[in-house]
Design an enzyme around this catalytic site. Structure first.
Site, PDB file in Angstrom:
ATOM      1  N   GLU A   1     -10.200   5.209  -8.628  1.00 27.24           N
ATOM      2  CA  GLU A   1      -9.109   4.649  -7.830  1.00 27.24           C
ATOM      3  C   GLU A   1      -9.690   3.706  -6.788  1.00 27.24           C
ATOM      4  O   GLU A   1     -10.568   4.089  -6.017  1.00 27.24           O
ATOM      5  CB  GLU A   1      -8.327   5.772  -7.141  1.00 27.24           C
TER       6      GLU A   1
ATOM      7  N   GLU B   1      -7.287  25.772   3.831  1.00 28.11           N
ATOM      8  CA  GLU B   1      -6.347  24.875   3.146  1.00 28.11           C
ATOM      9  C   GLU B   1      -7.018  24.014   2.083  1.00 28.11           C
ATOM     10  O   GLU B   1      -6.368  23.572   1.118  1.00 28.11           O
ATOM     11  CB  GLU B   1      -5.625  23.973   4.164  1.00 28.11           C
TER      12      GLU B   1
ATOM     13  N   GLY C   1      -8.345  20.210  14.940  1.00 31.07           N
ATOM     14  CA  GLY C   1      -8.129  19.016  15.752  1.00 31.07           C
ATOM     15  C   GLY C   1      -9.295  18.835  16.708  1.00 31.07           C
ATOM     16  O   GLY C   1     -10.204  19.673  16.766  1.00 31.07           O
TER      17      GLY C   1
ATOM     18  N   SER D   1       0.842  -1.198   0.000  1.00 30.22           N
ATOM     19  CA  SER D   1       0.000   0.000   0.000  1.00 30.22           C
ATOM     20  C   SER D   1       0.878   1.248   0.000  1.00 30.22           C
ATOM     21  O   SER D   1       2.105   1.168   0.061  1.00 30.22           O
ATOM     22  CB  SER D   1      -0.920  -0.002   1.222  1.00 30.22           C
TER      23      SER D   1
ATOM     24  N   PRO E   1       7.786  -9.294  -7.892  1.00 23.99           N
ATOM     25  CA  PRO E   1       6.577  -8.884  -7.161  1.00 23.99           C
ATOM     26  C   PRO E   1       5.476  -8.363  -8.085  1.00 23.99           C
ATOM     27  O   PRO E   1       4.290  -8.629  -7.857  1.00 23.99           O
ATOM     28  CB  PRO E   1       7.088  -7.780  -6.224  1.00 23.99           C
TER      29      PRO E   1
ATOM     30  N   HIS F   1     -11.709  26.169   7.069  1.00 27.28           N
ATOM     31  CA  HIS F   1     -10.489  25.491   6.621  1.00 27.28           C
ATOM     32  C   HIS F   1     -10.062  26.009   5.252  1.00 27.28           C
ATOM     33  O   HIS F   1     -10.400  25.424   4.214  1.00 27.28           O
ATOM     34  CB  HIS F   1     -10.725  23.981   6.559  1.00 27.28           C
TER      35      HIS F   1
ATOM     36  N   GLY G   1       1.023   5.581  -3.831  1.00 24.14           N
ATOM     37  CA  GLY G   1       0.689   6.861  -4.453  1.00 24.14           C
ATOM     38  C   GLY G   1      -0.314   6.746  -5.578  1.00 24.14           C
ATOM     39  O   GLY G   1      -0.227   7.483  -6.567  1.00 24.14           O
TER      40      GLY G   1
ATOM     41  N   LYS H   1       9.392   6.790 -11.171  1.00 27.80           N
ATOM     42  CA  LYS H   1      10.440   6.791 -10.148  1.00 27.80           C
ATOM     43  C   LYS H   1      10.119   7.799  -9.045  1.00 27.80           C
ATOM     44  O   LYS H   1       9.261   8.671  -9.200  1.00 27.80           O
ATOM     45  CB  LYS H   1      11.785   7.132 -10.785  1.00 27.80           C
ATOM     46  N   ASP H   2      10.825   7.659  -7.935  1.00 25.19           N
ATOM     47  CA  ASP H   2      10.683   8.612  -6.840  1.00 25.19           C
ATOM     48  C   ASP H   2      11.130   9.999  -7.296  1.00 25.19           C
ATOM     49  O   ASP H   2      12.162  10.140  -7.961  1.00 25.19           O
ATOM     50  CB  ASP H   2      11.537   8.186  -5.645  1.00 25.19           C
ATOM     51  N   VAL H   3      10.348  11.007  -6.957  1.00 21.81           N
ATOM     52  CA  VAL H   3      10.699  12.391  -7.280  1.00 21.81           C
ATOM     53  C   VAL H   3      10.568  13.234  -6.012  1.00 21.81           C
ATOM     54  O   VAL H   3       9.896  12.839  -5.062  1.00 21.81           O
ATOM     55  CB  VAL H   3       9.801  12.968  -8.400  1.00 21.81           C
TER      56      VAL H   3
ATOM     57  N   CYS I   1      -9.577  26.674  12.550  1.00 21.23           N
ATOM     58  CA  CYS I   1     -10.600  25.884  13.251  1.00 21.23           C
ATOM     59  C   CYS I   1     -10.290  25.850  14.753  1.00 21.23           C
ATOM     60  O   CYS I   1     -10.469  26.848  15.442  1.00 21.23           O
ATOM     61  CB  CYS I   1     -10.693  24.484  12.642  1.00 21.23           C
TER      62      CYS I   1
END
Length: 545
Positions: free
Chosen positions: A140, A518, A352, A14, A190, A516, A17, A239-241, A379
Site C-alpha cells: 500500500e 488492544e 497518552g 486521501s 475524477p 497495550h 480506506g 460502497k460505504d458500509v 499505559c
C-alpha cells in the site's frame, strides 16, 4: 517460490480506506491458502510515526518487535492473522536516512546520490526484503497520486514491473467516484483524471476499486473501464458500509480474488469466508447495549484510539453486547463535570503523553473508583490510576509523575532506568533531549501474573507476552506504601520487575496495565482483558437499571 506483487495506490482524495481495502483483499487471498504479507509505504519525511501527534496521524501501532508504525498495520494484523514487523512499514524519511548513512560511510564510492537510482533502489530493496517468506506481497502506497511526496515510491513500483516481470505485478488503483445528491448521479470524471495522472508516471492500473457512497452501477463501471483501459470485470464497486468487517465479503462477491488468481495463474482453492460471516453475525446480533467512555485528549481524531475502539467492539462480539463508544475530552471533566460520566457503564483511559488533560483523567478515575463503575486503564491509564489512589486513598498529596512535574516530591511514576539523560529534571527540558524518537520501552515483553488474581484467571496462564510503548514506569521504591493500602500488583515484568498490572480487589472491576492489550485483539478472538471488562460493564448496567 514465485513472488507476485500487488501495488495499491490511491487517487482523487486521501482517507479512502486503502489500508482496509488492502487488509480485506489480503484476508480473502489468505483464505485461499496463499502466503500473504502487506507493506505500508508512507511518503512523509518522519523516520517513523513515533513522534507524530496522534491528532495529525492517528494512533501509533506497535509491532511485536517494537517498531512504531502506521495504524494500518493494525488492520493488517487483525485481518490476515499475521504478525507485522519493522519491515512492513517504512517512510520517505526512513529511506533517506538509510541512504544518507551509506553515503557518509562511503558505500556509494563517490557517486552523486540521486532520487533515481539510489532512493528508488533503496525502496525496492526494502520491499523485496519484506517479501522473503511470502508468495503474495501487497504493498500500500500512502498518500494520493499527484502528491509530490509520493513520486519516489511510485517510480520505484513502476520499476518493479520491469525488474521482476509485468506478469508478476498487479497495480490496483483505489479512487473516489462521488455521488452528487442534487443531480442524483455518480460522477466518473475524477477517476478518469486520476488514472490519467497515474499513466503519466508510467503505471497502467490493472484493477480499479471505486469508493462511492452507493453501489457503482454496471453502466458506469463499463464507462470507467472504457476510459481507463481496464476490463469491466476489473472495475470493483466498494460502497460505504456500516462495518469494515463486511468488506472482505463485498470484494469476494465481485470475484476480485478470482481475477487476481487468474492473472497470476494460481491454482488455489476457493476462499472460505466463514469466519467473517461469524464476525458479521456477532456484530449484528446482541442482547444488550452498553456505553463505554474513552477519556482522552486526542478525541478530535477518533483514529488516535483506533485499536482500542476495535478491541472494545471485538469484546462486545464475544459477549453479545453492542458497545456504544463515547469519546470524552478529559479537559471537560476538569471542573468536576461528572454529568458527562453519569451514563457510562465503563470508563477506559488509554495511553497518552504530556500533562494536558491529566486533571480530568484523575477525576474520572476517582469517579469510577468511588461509584463502582468498571475501570480499565492502559499505559498512562495505569500510571494515573496509581497517582489517583496514592493522592486520594493513601493520602500522599505530593504523589505524581515526573512527566507532569519534574520537581514532584513523591515521584511514584518516573523515567525508565538506564536511559540516556535519565534525570527527569534534565529530560523534560527539550534542549537536553538528544533524540526523542526510539527512547521508549517498545515491543513484546514477558510478564508474570500473580496466582489467584483476576488477570491470572482471565489469561489462564502464568507468563504472558504483551506489547509496550512507554517512557515512564512505576517507581518500585515508593510503591510499597500504596500497595499496603490495597492496590495490588498482579503482574510484573520478568526481566526487571516493572509493575505491569494493578488491580483493586474491593471494586467490581478495576484493572490497569502498563502494556497495550488492544494491539493483539482480533475480531475473531478478542482479548481476555477487554472481554471481561465489557462483561463487567454489562453487569453494571443491569445492576443500575
Amino acid at each position: 517460490m514465485t513472488k507476485n506483487y500487488i501495488f495499491i495506490t490511491g487517487g482523487v482524495v486521501s482517507s479512502l480506506g486503502k489500508g482496509i481495502a488492502a487488509a480485506s483483499l489480503g484476508a480473502i487471498l489468505k483464505a485461499r491458502n496463499l502466503n500473504i504479507t502487506i507493506i505500508k509505504l508512507d511518503p512523509y519525511i518522519n523516520v517513523d510515526p513515533g513522534t507524530i501527534s496522534p491528532i495529525q496521524h492517528g494512533e501509533v501501532f506497535v509491532t511485536e518487535d517494537g517498531a512504531e508504525t502506521d495504524l494500518d498495520l493494525g488492520h493488517y494484523e487483525r485481518f490476515i492473522h499475521t504478525k507485522m514487523t519493522f519491515l512492513n512499514n517504512f517512510t520517505t524519511g526512513g529511506v533517506y536516512s538509510q541512504v544518507l548513512k551509506k553515503e557518509r560511510r562511503g558505500d556509494y564510492l563517490g557517486a552523486t546520490i540521486q532520487v533515481i537510482p539510489h532512493i528508488t533502489n533503496a525502496i525496492k530493496e526494502r520491499i523485496i526484503l519484506c517479501s522473503e517468506n511470502s508468495n503474495i506481497i501487497l504493498v500500500e502506497i500512502g498518500g494520493t497520486v499527484g502528491d509530490i511526496e509520493s513520486l519516489p515510491f511510485l517510480e520505484a513500483i513502476r520499476q518493479m514491473a520491469v525488474d521482476i516481470g509485468r506478469k508478476n505485478v498487479i497495480y490496483i488503483h483505489l479512487t473516489l467516484v462521488p455521488y452528487i445528491a442534487t443531480a442524483g448521479e455518480i460522477k466518473t470524471k475524477p477517476t478518469q483524471h486520476s488514472v490519467k495522472q497515474l499513466l503519466s508516471i508510467g503505471i497502467q492500473p490493472d484493477i480499479l476499486i471505486c469508493r462511492s457512497e452507493k453501489t457503482v452501477p454496471l453502466h458506469e463501471r463499463k464507462k470507467i473501464a472504457l476510459f481507463c483501459n481496464v476490463p469491466v470485470d476489473a472495475v470493483i464497486s466498494l460502497k460505504d458500509v456500516n462495518s469494515i468487517y463486511k468488506i472482505p465479503k463485498l470484494l469476494k462477491n465481485q470475484k476480485l480474488d478470482d481475477y487476481i488468481c487468474n492473472y497470476f495463474k494460481l491454482n488455489v482453492p476457493e476462499a472460505d469466508l466463514q469466519e467473517w460471516e461469524e464476525v458479521i453475525y456477532a456484530e449484528k446480533n446482541f442482547n444488550n447495549t452498553i456505553v463505554i467512555g474513552i477519556i482522552g485528549k486526542y478525541i478530535k481524531l477518533p483514529d488516535a484510539y483506533k485499536s482500542v475502539m476495535e478491541a472494545l467492539k471485538h469484546a462486545g462480539f464475544k459477549n453479545k453486547i453492542k458497545v456504544d463508544i463515547q469519546l470524552i475530552n478529559s479537559q471537560e471533566v476538569e471542573n468536576k463535570n461528572f454529568q458527562i460520566l453519569k451514563n457510562l457503564n465503563g470508563i477506559l483511559i488509554p495511553g497518552g503523553f504530556g500533562d494536558r488533560g491529566i486533571v480530568g483523567k484523575l477525576l474520572s478515575i476517582q469517579y469510577a473508583r468511588e461509584n463502582h463503575i468498571p475501570y480499565f486503564g492502559i499505559c498512562l491509564g495505569m500510571q494515573i490510576a496509581i497517582i489517583e489512589f496514592a493522592q486520594n486513598v493513601v493520602g500522599i498529596k505530593e504523589a505524581n509523575s515526573t512527566e507532569f512535574d519534574p520537581q514532584c516530591k513523591y515521584p511514584i511514576i518516573d523515567l525508565i532506568k538506564n536511559r540516556p539523560n535519565n534525570s527527569s529534571k534534565n529530560y523534560n527540558k527539550i534542549e537536553n533531549r538528544i533524540n526523542l524518537g526510539g527512547t521508549m520501552r517498545l515491543g513484546s515483553q514477558p510478564c508474570k501474573l500473580s496466582a489467584n488474581s483476576l488477570s491470572r484467571k482471565l489469561y489462564n496462564q502464568e507468563i504472558i507476552i504483551e506489547r509496550h510503548r512507554h517512557r515512564y514506569e512505576v517507581n518500585n521504591l515508593l510503591f510499597k506504601k500504596i500497595e499496603a493500602a490495597g492496590l495490588q500488583v498482579t503482574g510484573r515484568s520478568q526481566k526487571n520487575n516493572v509493575v505491569e498490572i494493578i488491580e483493586l480487589s474491593n471494586h467490581p472491576w478495576f484493572l490497569a496495565c502498563q502494556f497495550h492489550p488492544e494491539f493483539t485483539s482480533t475480531p475473531r478472538d478478542g482479548h481476555p482483558l477487554f472481554i471481561d471488562f465489557i462483561k463487567s460493564a454489562g453487569k453494571h448496567k443491569k445492576n443500575f437499571i
